[in-house]
Design an enzyme around this catalytic site. Structure first.
Site, PDB file in Angstrom:
ATOM      1  N   ASP A  15      37.276  35.397  31.492  1.00  0.00           N
ATOM      2  CA  ASP A  15      36.380  36.566  31.428  1.00  0.00           C
ATOM      3  C   ASP A  15      35.622  36.661  30.109  1.00  0.00           C
ATOM      4  O   ASP A  15      35.361  37.755  29.603  1.00  0.00           O
ATOM      5  CB  ASP A  15      37.164  37.872  31.689  1.00  0.00           C
ATOM      6  CG  ASP A  15      37.975  37.787  32.963  1.00  0.00           C
ATOM      7  OD1 ASP A  15      37.441  37.271  33.951  1.00  0.00           O
ATOM      8  OD2 ASP A  15      39.150  38.204  32.958  1.00  0.00           O
ATOM      9  N   LYS A  18      31.295  33.445  30.749  1.00  0.00           N
ATOM     10  CA  LYS A  18      30.821  32.064  30.896  1.00  0.00           C
ATOM     11  C   LYS A  18      29.634  31.958  31.861  1.00  0.00           C
ATOM     12  O   LYS A  18      28.713  31.190  31.625  1.00  0.00           O
ATOM     13  CB  LYS A  18      31.968  31.173  31.406  1.00  0.00           C
ATOM     14  CG  LYS A  18      33.127  31.058  30.430  1.00  0.00           C
ATOM     15  CD  LYS A  18      34.250  30.209  30.984  1.00  0.00           C
ATOM     16  CE  LYS A  18      35.034  30.846  32.099  1.00  0.00           C
ATOM     17  NZ  LYS A  18      35.831  32.026  31.766  1.00  0.00           N
ATOM     18  N   GLY A  42      35.501  34.391  38.609  1.00  0.00           N
ATOM     19  CA  GLY A  42      34.436  35.321  38.976  1.00  0.00           C
ATOM     20  C   GLY A  42      33.383  35.249  37.891  1.00  0.00           C
ATOM     21  O   GLY A  42      33.533  35.860  36.844  1.00  0.00           O
ATOM     22  N   HIS A  43      32.367  34.445  38.120  1.00  0.00           N
ATOM     23  CA  HIS A  43      31.327  34.249  37.093  1.00  0.00           C
ATOM     24  C   HIS A  43      30.119  35.126  37.434  1.00  0.00           C
ATOM     25  O   HIS A  43      29.449  34.934  38.441  1.00  0.00           O
ATOM     26  CB  HIS A  43      30.961  32.760  36.997  1.00  0.00           C
ATOM     27  CG  HIS A  43      32.089  31.926  36.441  1.00  0.00           C
ATOM     28  ND1 HIS A  43      32.017  30.573  36.256  1.00  0.00           N
ATOM     29  CD2 HIS A  43      33.324  32.286  36.005  1.00  0.00           C
ATOM     30  CE1 HIS A  43      33.166  30.137  35.742  1.00  0.00           C
ATOM     31  NE2 HIS A  43      33.971  31.160  35.591  1.00  0.00           N
ATOM     32  N   GLN A 224      38.255  30.188  34.104  1.00  0.00           N
ATOM     33  CA  GLN A 224      39.409  30.754  33.354  1.00  0.00           C
ATOM     34  C   GLN A 224      39.236  30.468  31.858  1.00  0.00           C
ATOM     35  O   GLN A 224      38.116  30.451  31.389  1.00  0.00           O
ATOM     36  CB  GLN A 224      40.743  30.221  33.890  1.00  0.00           C
ATOM     37  CG  GLN A 224      41.116  30.752  35.262  1.00  0.00           C
ATOM     38  CD  GLN A 224      40.458  29.999  36.394  1.00  0.00           C
ATOM     39  OE1 GLN A 224      40.491  28.789  36.432  1.00  0.00           O
ATOM     40  NE2 GLN A 224      39.875  30.693  37.327  1.00  0.00           N
TER      41      GLN A 224
END
Ligand code: IMP
Length: 424
Positions: A15, A18, A42-43, A224
């Protein structure tokens, strides 16, 4: 940044922002590839006010003509993949001849998600995303995993599903959910799903090396973060893959000799979702304020993220094991209204001052962070376009980080949008 292959890694517990940086950097690259993890990621990317959260497809997909690869080191839930393809297609993003997925990636089957949930219902849970990531990777390493290339021999594929299900029923005999699964039905559902996406699957290891030999630039997008790495993270409170830069080679087939640099993404403070040690965690009003302003809720699970000050001991460790050559500092704007900002420079452990990161979670639980205090910049960073226009207090904070870590900050993200970025 021409003719270069870079790895982009998160340097904390994920988080770090990225997605936005990959999207921003994509214009300098021809190919963006994911190398590990799966839909636990979750990008988030915000373009012209529209927010998209990508879980599997590389964050370069919004840059026209870029090739996006999902590498062999990932684990893929076909349902999540299909949902994401449909979401992008609805937004007019063309994927044919742009998206390529490794036949060697392992498949997340429904039983993996069931086992993830069973494990997470126990008192010694990890706090996973329950996306079936860990169970899929342990099948991979136990050599009973199922890859997309198994579709090349359907008889064997069917047998494997059946054998795996029997094996799991032996381990979890009381699970009604597992008992309700039928191997033939699983095979049929999987086959139906695969039929819709088969066109995307190739041996990406050949493809990526061909592209490199043709002089194309590749950006390898980590998911991650370093401190969640199965080897270097706070084991067992980790994910089940190698987000660190070494994973980019094994997760795509691009050789280490072709890598030119490693971009490390670091948030101006620290967050963590799930269980596990977190030395600089704040349990007070300051922690709450960071969470509120930073909107620190998981992009995949919606869970509130734990918040704390930036930990330079942990950051330096992450920089070393990743071979980071340049840093991108994100979400500094969240700290705009803080009169005092702290950086953890050392730990105190049993009366001793240390500056190394003990990855053992039980030791980490005992360290006391030693802080250096900074005067906040108390002004908005967002909207500024040149580094020298940023407040002196902020630049002093950045300079301290650079000197401590020994790596330059090249990008400063000043807000959530694609355009909120300063290149130093
Ligand atoms: P898993 O990857 O779902 O097995 O979860 C293992 C640990 O990694 C948990 O603490 C999760 O919260 C964390 N994790 C997994 N993916 C992400 C991510 O994309 N961002 C932040 N934490 C993550």
């Amino acid at each position: 940044m021409k003719n270069k292959n870079y790895i982009l890694v998160g340097l904390q517990w994920g988080d770090e922002g990225k997605g936005k940086i990959v999207d921003m950097l994509s214009r300098n690259f021809d190919v963006v590839a994911r190398y590990q993890g799966g839909a636990n990621a979750g990008h988030t990317i915000i373009i012209d006010g529209k927010k998209t959260v990508l879980h599997l497809i590389p964050s370069g997909i919004f840059t026209e003509n870029i090739i996006c690869i999902i590498g062999n080191g990932t684990v893929i839930d076909p349902d999540a993949l299909i949902n994401e393809i449909e979401l992008l297609e609805k937004d007019g993003i063309k994927l044919e001849n742009r998206l390529f997925i490794s036949k060697d990636a392992h498949i997340i089957l429904p039983y993996h998600k069931i086992i993830d949930a069973i494990n997470e219902s126990k008192s010694d849970k990890i706090g996973t995303t329950k996306k079936g990531i860990g169970p899929s990777y342990y099948d991979k390493y136990a050599r009973r995993g199922i890859k997309f290339s198994d579709f090349e021999n359907r008889t064997v594929l069917k047998e494997k599903i059946s054998k795996n299900l029997d094996y799991l029923l032996g381990i979890f005999p009381d699970s009604d959910e597992l008992k309700s699964l039928d191997a033939q039905k699983l095979y049929e559902e999987l086959s139906a799903n695969y039929a819709g996406v088969e066109k995307y699957f190739v041996q990406t290891q050949y493809m990526i090396n061909k592209l490199v030999s043709e002089g194309k630039n590749v950006l390898l997008e980590g998911a991650q973060g370093a401190l969640l790495d199965v080897d270097f993270g706070t084991y067992p409170y980790i994910t089940s893959s190698n987000p660190t830069s070494g994973g980019a080679c094994t997760g795509t087939g691009i050789p280490p000799t072709k890598i030119n640099g490693v971009i490390g993404i670091v948030k101006a403070y620290t967050t963590r979702v799930g269980e596990g040690p977190f030395p600089t965690e704040l349990f007070d009003e300051t922690g709450k304020k960071i969470a509120e302003i930073g909107v620190e809720f998981g992009a995949t699970t919606g869970r509130p993220r734990r918040c704390g000050w930036l930990d330079l001991v942990a950051l330096k460790y992450a920089v070393v094991i990743n071979g980071v050559t340049e840093l991108a500092l994100t979400k500094s704007d969240v700290l705009d209204s803080f009169e005092e900002i702290k950086l953890c420079t050392h730990y105190e452990l049993n009366g001793e001052i240390i500056d190394t990161f003990p990855s053992n979670p039980f030791v980490l639980d005992y360290v006391n962070p030693v802080y250096k205090s900074f005067k906040g910049w108390m002004t908005e960073l967002k909207g500024k376009t040149a580094y020298n226009d940023l407040s002196e207090n902020f630049r002093g904070y950045v300079e301290f980080i650079e000197n401590y870590i020994g790596v330059p900050v090249k990008y400063v993200s000043t807000g959530p949008a694609r355009s909120d970025i300063i290149i130093k």
